[in-house]
Design a protein around this motif. Structure first.
Motif, PDB file in Angstrom:
ATOM      1  N   UNK A  24       0.794  -1.227   0.000  1.00 50.09           N
ATOM      2  CA  UNK A  24       0.000   0.000   0.000  1.00 50.09           C
ATOM      3  C   UNK A  24       0.820   1.267   0.000  1.00 50.09           C
ATOM      4  N   UNK A  25       2.140   1.142   0.008  1.00 53.19           N
ATOM      5  CA  UNK A  25       2.999   2.318  -0.037  1.00 53.19           C
ATOM      6  C   UNK A  25       2.916   2.979  -1.401  1.00 53.19           C
ATOM      7  N   UNK A  26       3.151   4.257  -1.439  1.00 54.92           N
ATOM      8  CA  UNK A  26       3.053   5.016  -2.684  1.00 54.92           C
ATOM      9  C   UNK A  26       4.291   5.887  -2.866  1.00 54.92           C
ATOM     10  N   UNK A  27       4.679   6.067  -4.106  1.00 54.11           N
ATOM     11  CA  UNK A  27       5.777   6.973  -4.422  1.00 54.11           C
ATOM     12  C   UNK A  27       5.200   8.243  -5.032  1.00 54.11           C
ATOM     13  N   UNK A  65      -0.124  12.714   4.201  1.00 56.89           N
ATOM     14  CA  UNK A  65      -1.471  12.412   4.689  1.00 56.89           C
ATOM     15  C   UNK A  65      -1.748  10.911   4.598  1.00 56.89           C
ATOM     16  N   UNK A  66      -1.397  10.296   3.464  1.00 57.90           N
ATOM     17  CA  UNK A  66      -1.579   8.848   3.315  1.00 57.90           C
ATOM     18  C   UNK A  66      -0.803   8.087   4.374  1.00 57.90           C
ATOM     19  N   UNK A  67       0.419   8.511   4.625  1.00 59.58           N
ATOM     20  CA  UNK A  67       1.241   7.830   5.618  1.00 59.58           C
ATOM     21  C   UNK A  67       0.619   7.944   7.008  1.00 59.58           C
ATOM     22  N   UNK A  68       0.100   9.100   7.344  1.00 57.16           N
ATOM     23  CA  UNK A  68      -0.548   9.277   8.644  1.00 57.16           C
ATOM     24  C   UNK A  68      -1.773   8.370   8.770  1.00 57.16           C
ATOM     25  N   UNK A  69      -2.548   8.252   7.697  1.00 51.75           N
ATOM     26  CA  UNK A  69      -3.704   7.357   7.714  1.00 51.75           C
ATOM     27  C   UNK A  69      -3.283   5.908   7.917  1.00 51.75           C
ATOM     28  N   UNK A  70      -2.240   5.510   7.219  1.00 52.03           N
ATOM     29  CA  UNK A  70      -1.746   4.143   7.342  1.00 52.03           C
ATOM     30  C   UNK A  70      -1.233   3.868   8.756  1.00 52.03           C
ATOM     31  N   UNK A  77       2.292   0.113   5.135  1.00 56.02           N
ATOM     32  CA  UNK A  77       2.586   0.847   3.915  1.00 56.02           C
ATOM     33  C   UNK A  77       3.555   1.992   4.166  1.00 56.02           C
ATOM     34  N   UNK A  78       4.440   2.201   3.242  1.00 54.26           N
ATOM     35  CA  UNK A  78       5.408   3.286   3.359  1.00 54.26           C
ATOM     36  C   UNK A  78       5.207   4.268   2.237  1.00 54.26           C
ATOM     37  N   UNK A  79       5.511   5.494   2.519  1.00 53.00           N
ATOM     38  CA  UNK A  79       5.467   6.531   1.500  1.00 53.00           C
ATOM     39  C   UNK A  79       6.899   6.851   1.129  1.00 53.00           C
ATOM     40  N   UNK A  80       7.189   6.947  -0.144  1.00 56.09           N
ATOM     41  CA  UNK A  80       8.544   7.177  -0.612  1.00 56.09           C
ATOM     42  C   UNK A  80       8.675   8.569  -1.193  1.00 56.09           C
TER      43      UNK A  80
END
Length: 83
Positions: A24-27, A65-70, A77-80
């Motif tokens: 679920x991580x996103x770049x 924001x996505x990382x905080x939700x995760x 999930x990690x955000x890159x």
């Protein structure tokens, strides 16, 4: 210089043009997608640099924001963010 609505529309159009991993991580949005969009708009030189900077800023906020939700959901999930 175009109005700010241009940047929101561009981000909304391009926001899914990114890699997402199986956790679920996103770049970030691919530079090639931003470049192609800017070319269609006829942006060059300083306008292009501003366009990229503002889209990156919007996208970085979205990724945080996505990382905080995760983290709240307890997912891995990690955000890159590439700087």
């Amino acid at each position: 210089m175009p109005g700010l609505g241009l940047y929101w529309r561009a981000w909304a159009t391009l926001r899914d043009d990114r890699h997402r991993d199986s956790w679920g991580g996103a770049s970030r949005i691919y530079f090639s997608a931003i470049d192609a969009y800017a070319r269609r708009l006829g942006l060059a030189d300083r306008e292009f640099e501003t366009f990229v900077a503002l889209l990156r800023a919007l996208d970085d906020e979205y990724l945080q924001h996505l990382q905080q939700l995760e983290e709240k959901r307890g997912r891995r999930g990690e955000v890159h963010l590439e700087r």
